[in-house]
Scaffold this active site. Structure first.
Site: not given
Ligand SMILES: NC(=O)c1ccc[n+]([C@@H]2O[C@H](COP(=O)([O-])OP(=O)(O)OC[C@H]3O[C@@H](n4cnc5c(N)ncnc54)[C@H](OP(=O)(O)O)[C@@H]3O)[C@@H](O)[C@H]2O)c1
Length: 244
Positions: A86, A151-152, A145, A53
């Site tokens: 995501n 966020y919520s 929260n 990809g």
């Molecule tokens: N970690 C947790 O505990 C948790 C819990 C519940 C839900 N989630 C959800 O899981 C998903 C992934 O989160 P993660 O934990 O993997 O966080 P992460 O490691 O911070 O990754 C976030 C991702 O979102 C992308 N992103 C941020 N701002 C963006 C923008 N303006 N446009 C396009 N892409 C953007 C980032 O891309 P760049 O780095 O290129 O900016 C990164 O790839 C999210 O929707 C989050 O709400 C996470």
């Protein structure tokens, strides 16, 4: 839907949960188009995807760029069988201190963008009579929260969106679901202090954070033929911290 040789578009595929999902889908023979907001993120995606990809620059804050960017994917003869929304951010503050920017950025990236990405793929999925839309929600969308009203709200908002869209396209061979993680070790939660961390852990019956792979496995399941009769569902992956 046969999972072999399908193509998935995954937002935020350079790190964290998105990267784990991409890697697990590749293992299942899926071609992945992964997005990042930075060129270095795009290089990272290209490096780990190799020939399976490619990475694409996309900043979901730039709402007007979403549809044209996805149209370019189709113009290059790529069909999107699986859309995985995501990408997500937090911008925490108590409501009394939260400014409009903190509210708007979170709503734009976590909720409004999902409207545009889904709109971009839905016509061609309807024509082909198959497709999967999976969005990463959050346990916080169900529980709320303190300090996360933005966020919520964004994660609750996608629930109504997905249930409605699931109803609209259920007869067209398209499923629309949410995977709602609890607390997963990624950069998203790196700013949590040790007191908050202990408090969160005490609310998780399994007494540990989840892994990115555990979320990816749930997404791969919903992407597969094995989940062909599941739609409008929220799959909670949270170690028992919330049972909906
Ligand atoms: N970690 C947790 O505990 C948790 C819990 C519940 C839900 N989630 C959800 O899981 C998903 C992934 O989160 P993660 O934990 O993997 O966080 P992460 O490691 O911070 O990754 C976030 C991702 O979102 C992308 N992103 C941020 N701002 C963006 C923008 N303006 N446009 C396009 N892409 C953007 C980032 O891309 P760049 O780095 O290129 O900016 C990164 O790839 C999210 O929707 C989050 O709400 C996470």
């Amino acid at each position: 839907m046969n999972i072999i040789k399908k193509t998935a578009l995954i937002t935020g595929a350079n790190q964290g949960i998105g990267k784990a999902i991409s890697k697990q889908l590749v293992k299942k023979g899926i071609k992945v188009i992964g997005t990042s907001t930075t060129l270095s993120g795009v290089h990272k995606i290209n490096n780990y995807l190799k020939k399976n990809g490619f990475g694409l620059l996309l900043d979901l804050r730039d709402i007007d760029s979403i549809i044209p960017t996805i149209q370019q994917i189709y113009k290059k003869r790529n069909y999107i069988d699986i859309l995985i929304n995501n990408a997500g951010i937090t911008s925490d503050n108590l409501l009394i201190k939260m400014n409009e920017k903190e509210w708007e950025n979170v709503i734009k990236i976590n909720l409004t963008s999902v409207f545009y990405t889904s709109k971009s793929v839905i016509s061609s999925m309807i024509k082909k009579k198959q497709g999967r839309i999976i969005t990463i929600g959050s346990v916080i969308g169900n529980t709320g929260n303190k300090g996360q009203s933005n966020y919520s709200a964004s994660k609750s908002g996608i629930i109504g969106f997905h249930k409605s869209l699931a109803l609209e396209v259920a007869s067209k061979g398209i499923t629309v679901n949410i995977v709602a993680p609890g607390f997963i070790k990624t950069n998203l939660i790196k700013n949590i202090n040790s007191n908050q961390y202990k408090k969160y852990l005490s609310n998780i019956p399994m007494k540990r954070l989840g892994t990115t792979k555990e979320i990816a496995d749930a997404v791969v399941f919903l992407s597969s033929e094995k989940a062909s009769y599941i739609t409008g569902h929220i799959l909670h992956v949270n170690g028992g911290m919330h049972m909906a």
